[in-house]
Design a protein around this motif. Structure first.
Motif, mmCIF file in Angstrom:
data_model
loop_
_atom_site.group_PDB
_atom_site.id
_atom_site.type_symbol
_atom_site.label_atom_id
_atom_site.label_comp_id
_atom_site.label_asym_id
_atom_site.label_seq_id
_atom_site.Cartn_x
_atom_site.Cartn_y
_atom_site.Cartn_z
ATOM 1 N N PHE A 151 -55.273 -1.569 -81.271
ATOM 2 C CA PHE A 151 -54.493 -1.420 -82.502
ATOM 3 C C PHE A 151 -54.503 0.033 -82.961
ATOM 4 N N VAL A 152 -53.351 0.542 -83.378
ATOM 5 C CA VAL A 152 -53.228 1.848 -84.013
ATOM 6 C C VAL A 152 -52.370 1.639 -85.254
ATOM 7 N N ASN A 153 -52.873 2.064 -86.398
ATOM 8 C CA ASN A 153 -52.165 1.886 -87.677
ATOM 9 C C ASN A 153 -51.771 0.431 -87.907
ATOM 10 N N GLY A 154 -52.611 -0.504 -87.497
ATOM 11 C CA GLY A 154 -52.364 -1.914 -87.728
ATOM 12 C C GLY A 154 -51.391 -2.574 -86.767
ATOM 13 N N SER A 155 -50.850 -1.814 -85.822
ATOM 14 C CA SER A 155 -49.905 -2.374 -84.844
ATOM 15 C C SER A 155 -50.568 -2.520 -83.484
ATOM 16 N N THR A 156 -50.192 -3.559 -82.758
ATOM 17 C CA THR A 156 -50.718 -3.772 -81.414
ATOM 18 C C THR A 156 -50.023 -2.820 -80.449
ATOM 19 N N VAL A 157 -50.816 -2.017 -79.719
ATOM 20 C CA VAL A 157 -50.276 -1.033 -78.776
ATOM 21 C C VAL A 157 -51.002 -1.127 -77.435
ATOM 22 N N THR A 158 -51.461 -2.314 -77.094
ATOM 23 C CA THR A 158 -52.278 -2.503 -75.896
ATOM 24 C C THR A 158 -51.588 -1.964 -74.647
ATOM 25 N N ALA A 217 -57.792 4.636 -82.929
ATOM 26 C CA ALA A 217 -57.432 3.442 -82.166
ATOM 27 C C ALA A 217 -58.623 2.492 -82.190
ATOM 28 N N VAL A 218 -58.354 1.222 -82.427
ATOM 29 C CA VAL A 218 -59.395 0.199 -82.429
ATOM 30 C C VAL A 218 -59.193 -0.672 -81.200
ATOM 31 N N VAL A 219 -60.193 -0.715 -80.339
ATOM 32 C CA VAL A 219 -60.162 -1.574 -79.156
ATOM 33 C C VAL A 219 -60.985 -2.812 -79.477
ATOM 34 N N GLU A 220 -60.333 -3.973 -79.496
ATOM 35 C CA GLU A 220 -61.012 -5.231 -79.782
ATOM 36 C C GLU A 220 -61.170 -6.040 -78.509
ATOM 37 N N ALA A 221 -62.407 -6.307 -78.159
ATOM 38 C CA ALA A 221 -62.711 -7.158 -77.012
ATOM 39 C C ALA A 221 -63.044 -8.543 -77.553
ATOM 40 N N ALA A 222 -62.388 -9.557 -77.011
ATOM 41 C CA ALA A 222 -62.607 -10.926 -77.471
ATOM 42 C C ALA A 222 -63.097 -11.782 -76.307
#
Length: 105
Positions: A39-46, A77-82
């Protein structure tokens, strides 16, 4: 069941730099599935930042490679691993502060 943790603090990375994304979930011995989102600025940019496939070995999720495109300096940038464990979903996050060319902070 333990809560998932968030990797806090700033990881600095520069435009054009690449890093592997590997996240350990030490509270679990095995995980059944997983994935990664950026996520960048709240948008998914994977699709703009991640390449490669996601694999799980024991309690470690290897999510491919994180690469910063040109012109992204100054962003975070926030990288979220699930992951899924016993039908429950857990997430961990890594925050990357993207440095502009020539900047130190």
């Amino acid at each position: 069941m333990s809560d998932a943790f968030v990797l806090e603090g700033d990881e600095q990375i520069r435009e054009g730099e690449s890093r592997p994304v590997v996240v350990a979930f030490p509270q679990f011995s095995t995980m059944s599935s997983g994935g990664t989102e950026v996520f960048v600025n709240g948008s998914t940019v994977t699709g703009d930042y991640m390449t490669g496939s996601t694999t799980i070995t024991g309690n470690v999720l290897s999510a491919g490679t994180f690469t910063v495109p040109s012109g992204q300096g100054g962003l975070a940038a926030v990288v979220e691993a699930a992951v899924t464990v016993d039908a429950h979903k857990y997430k961990a996050g890594i925050v990357f502060r993207i440095l502009r060319p020539g900047s130190q902070r």
